[in-house]
Design a protein around this motif. Sequence first.
Motif, short mmCIF file in Angstrom:
data_model
loop_
_atom_site.label_atom_id
_atom_site.label_comp_id
_atom_site.label_asym_id
_atom_site.label_seq_id
_atom_site.Cartn_x
_atom_site.Cartn_y
_atom_site.Cartn_z
N ASN A 177 0.86 -1.16 0.00
CA ASN A 177 0.00 0.00 0.00
C ASN A 177 0.91 1.23 0.00
N THR A 178 0.97 1.93 -1.12
CA THR A 178 1.98 2.97 -1.26
C THR A 178 1.43 4.34 -0.87
N GLN A 179 2.34 5.25 -0.59
CA GLN A 179 1.97 6.63 -0.29
C GLN A 179 2.94 7.52 -1.06
N LYS B 26 3.45 6.72 6.17
CA LYS B 26 3.15 5.40 6.73
C LYS B 26 4.30 4.45 6.44
N CYS B 27 4.21 3.28 7.09
CA CYS B 27 5.22 2.23 6.88
C CYS B 27 5.24 1.83 5.42
N THR B 28 6.46 1.68 4.88
CA THR B 28 6.60 1.31 3.46
C THR B 28 7.16 -0.10 3.29
N MET C 297 10.70 0.23 1.53
CA MET C 297 10.68 0.13 0.07
C MET C 297 12.03 0.43 -0.55
N ARG D 278 13.86 8.82 -7.30
CA ARG D 278 14.93 7.86 -7.48
C ARG D 278 15.02 7.55 -8.96
N ASP E 28 4.82 1.73 -11.61
CA ASP E 28 4.49 1.76 -10.19
C ASP E 28 5.00 3.08 -9.58
N CYS E 29 4.18 3.73 -8.74
CA CYS E 29 4.59 5.01 -8.16
C CYS E 29 5.92 4.89 -7.41
N TRP E 30 6.04 3.79 -6.63
CA TRP E 30 7.21 3.66 -5.78
C TRP E 30 8.45 3.21 -6.54
#
Lengths: 282, 204
Positions: free
Chosen positions: A125-127, A181-183, A186, B129, B198-200
């Motif tokens: 669940n990304t932020q 929040k916790c990642t 990542m 990144r 993906d955003c991350w």
Amino acid sequence: MSLSNLIQNWNSFRTRRPYEGQYDDAPYKWAMVIDLDACIGCNACTVACYAENNLPVVGKERFGKGQAMHWIRIERYWGEGDAMTSEFPDHGAQYLPMLCQQCEAAPCEPVCPVGATHHSPDGLNTQVYNRCVGSRYCSANCPYKVRYFNWWNYPDRAWPNPLELQLNPDVTVRSKGVMEKCTFCMQRLRAGMDKAKTEGRILADGEVLTACAQACPTSAITFGNLADKKSKVARMWKNQQVDLAKDSQEKSEEGIRGYRILEELNTYPSIVYLERVRNLEA
Amino acid sequence: MNYGKRIFLWIVLFWIGSAQVFAEPFVQGGPIGSQTSDGYDALGPVVEQPIEFPHNTHAGRMQINCMYCHTYARRSNVSGIPRLDKCMGCHNLIEGVKDRPRIKKLFEYWENKQPIPWKKVHDLPDFVRFNHERHIQRFYFQEKRPVREVCGYCHGDIASMTTARRVKALSMGWCVSCHQKDHLEKAGSTVTSHGPNDCWLCHK
């Protein structure tokens, strides 16, 4: 998102998640097991998280107002059995490390007005801080209360010179007005996944750990790839008879300790807790 | 109001509206230090380097691979600015150009034991990144495309410049525009795929 993209992926948008075998073809699905019997409440995981993820220390007063930024916190529960009335009430202390459960059907995701939080292909669940406008709707909708809002511009005061040199360059320093929040660390996962991809393989079990799992002195936290059926975490989920896509778990026998918190809310969390067992007569 | 007038009014309204909604904030390309009409630094600030390094001589005329100096591009997130001893490794032995003003400046830094204070040209925001390694491994080593083309996707044709300057927007929409394209999976194959979205992947 373009219209053609939307039409092309319509089915995947309309499919109810999670479903059986969702991650069978996926390379990664990050998950965790936390053994409450092993947890001694030492807070090493919290400290490790503060160091790894650039979390500001907010001070006693703001902590009292509930503005602490700990992505993983140790919840204390008192009074197991008749311990509270006994001479040593501490005997009944129970600890529960609470962090983002990375729900498969996360209540925080659909309510974001700007799409700052979404589900990643590896089940996280990304932020995205840049996109967040600070409506705090996600936090209100989170049953675990593991989303933290930057009420103040902490970077101004949390790391006075030269403490800013301790900041992790791989993690954004969040400013005022965004949710965080916790990642599942990542930045570590991404570095590992990129390296593995260059070498033409997927990450081996235990190659990358989250900061909390790495710091835990009793190895209460197990982190790994649930899509890899041979990984330690996948075997533990199987042994504990917990299924990612089910909202109530049937156990074949008494004494199987695995459960997921608030499962009845249909959030399908990615973290399995192993119930604590105590012999109160001893 | 008759029908023709009404249609004309709608067309005018739509034209005014679209001009405001679809106004493009970024200018892709343009001379050094160019700005958009609203003062946005589309290509980053004007950067003046301590030595006007001639990329056109090294990468253009001499055909030196970009990764001879920017060694970390193939194995790390950042490509790296070469250390002074990388320059000296060659220039110590090239007698013919030692009297040129730029080379004299180089030897000055070397004798004073000072690093050259190069300035960053392609500077991304701190919340982004970008992994050089994955792009280089995929397009240069797997697909064997020419190095000038692979680096040029984001850096432009550096081999025709002296000091590098930004010619691409390096904005998120610009990155995504390439990730949305269908690229061939391998050289010579017909299977295509596009970059991850993906955003991350990029936001940290």
